[in-house]
Design a protein around this motif. Structure first.
Motif, PDB file in Angstrom:
ATOM      1  N   GLY A 155       1.255  -1.180  -0.075  1.00 45.61           N
ATOM      2  CA  GLY A 155      -0.248  -0.039  -0.104  1.00 45.61           C
ATOM      3  C   GLY A 155       0.836   1.262   0.262  1.00 45.61           C
ATOM      4  O   GLY A 155       2.092   1.545  -0.826  1.00 45.61           O
ATOM      5  N   GLY A 156       0.765   1.775   0.735  1.00 50.59           N
ATOM      6  CA  GLY A 156       1.487   3.219   0.293  1.00 50.59           C
ATOM      7  C   GLY A 156       2.825   2.779   2.319  1.00 50.59           C
ATOM      8  O   GLY A 156       3.911   3.669   1.985  1.00 50.59           O
ATOM      9  N   VAL A 202       4.659   6.281   5.952  1.00 54.79           N
ATOM     10  CA  VAL A 202       3.795   5.976   4.589  1.00 54.79           C
ATOM     11  C   VAL A 202       3.998   6.986   3.315  1.00 54.79           C
ATOM     12  O   VAL A 202       3.921   8.514   4.023  1.00 54.79           O
ATOM     13  CB  VAL A 202       2.077   5.435   4.834  1.00 54.79           C
ATOM     14  N   GLU A 203       3.567   6.576   2.874  1.00 55.91           N
ATOM     15  CA  GLU A 203       4.242   7.480   1.554  1.00 55.91           C
ATOM     16  C   GLU A 203       1.884   7.944   0.963  1.00 55.91           C
ATOM     17  O   GLU A 203       1.283   6.831   0.836  1.00 55.91           O
ATOM     18  CB  GLU A 203       4.497   7.674   0.016  1.00 55.91           C
ATOM     19  N   LYS A 204       1.713   9.374   0.854  1.00 54.75           N
ATOM     20  CA  LYS A 204       0.939   9.960   0.959  1.00 54.75           C
ATOM     21  C   LYS A 204       0.379  10.379  -0.256  1.00 54.75           C
ATOM     22  O   LYS A 204       1.314  11.682  -0.416  1.00 54.75           O
ATOM     23  CB  LYS A 204      -0.387   9.586   1.804  1.00 54.75           C
ATOM     24  N   ASP A 205       0.753  10.659  -1.542  1.00 51.95           N
ATOM     25  CA  ASP A 205       0.827  11.957  -2.273  1.00 51.95           C
ATOM     26  C   ASP A 205       1.260  12.349  -2.618  1.00 51.95           C
ATOM     27  O   ASP A 205       1.824  13.476  -2.779  1.00 51.95           O
ATOM     28  CB  ASP A 205      -0.565  13.333  -1.884  1.00 51.95           C
TER      29      ASP A 205
END
Ligand code: M6P
Ligand code: ZN
Length: 187
Positions: A82-83, A176-179
């Motif tokens: 996922g992220g 996490v990585e988001k956008d």
């Protein structure tokens, strides 16, 4: 030593110095880390045989003997579930009040600390960074980059690994990585 996976001349130098020594190597695959990642749907879509990280350890004295030191070289592959970035399982020491040094060799990441009250903090791991992990503090490394993250470790031979509480309760923060941005989600 599996020279094929050694990524840089610096890594090669460190690995080379382990040549001829009794090195124990292990690989953690995604299948070993199901409980670690948050997104179970994303996890189930990935190849369970994907390596997440590999460790070469040099144990000059018997495990649990006091007074000695152990040495580890860990390489975390780049990747996400996922992220959430690939990371080590993370652990406390069984002999709780024993410390450890980590140092960055190649790549980029975060070293996550968590004390017994579940308070978390992080240090950036980069090439040449040095990190002191105090006793009674869980530690996990996260590869936040797009290349292999390699780091060294040195810990007392009587420290031991306690994975139990991390396996059950995890860390109180996730990276996490988001956008396209790196964020730390706290519990
Ligand atoms: C470092 C050391 C080792 C540890 C390894 C992987 O090399 O801390 O003791 O085993 O990282 O980390 P973990 O045990 O948390 O999977
Ligand atoms: Zn440790």
């Amino acid at each position: 030593m599996r020279q094929g996976i050694i990524q840089s001349s610096k890594m090669f130098l460190v690995a080379n110095r382990l040549e001829g020594k009794k090195v124990e190597s292990s690989i953690r695959y995604l299948s070993d880390m199901e409980a670690v990642f948050m997104d179970k749907v994303a996890f189930s879509a990935l190849d369970p045989q994907q390596p997440v990280y590999e460790v070469d350890c040099y144990f000059p004295v018997a495990d649990n003997k006091s007074g000695g030191l152990f040495f580890g070289l860990t390489r975390i592959f780049p990747g996400k579930v996922g992220g959430e970035f690939f990371m080590t399982k993370g652990h406390f020491h069984s002999n709780n009040d024993t410390a450890e040094f980590y140092w960055g060799i190649k790549g980029k990441g975060l070293l996550l600390f968590m004390d017994k009250t579940r308070k978390v903090w992080a240090e950036e791991m980069t090439e040449g960074s040095v990190h002191y992990i105090p006793g009674n503090t869980a530690h996990r490394v996260i590869n936040t980059g797009v290349e292999m993250l390699s780091f060294g470790a040195c810990w007392p031979s009587d420290a031991g690994h306690d994975y139990g509480s991390i396996e059950k309760e995890g860390f109180s923060a996730r990276v996490v990585e988001k956008d396209g941005k790196l964020i730390i989600i706290e519990e």
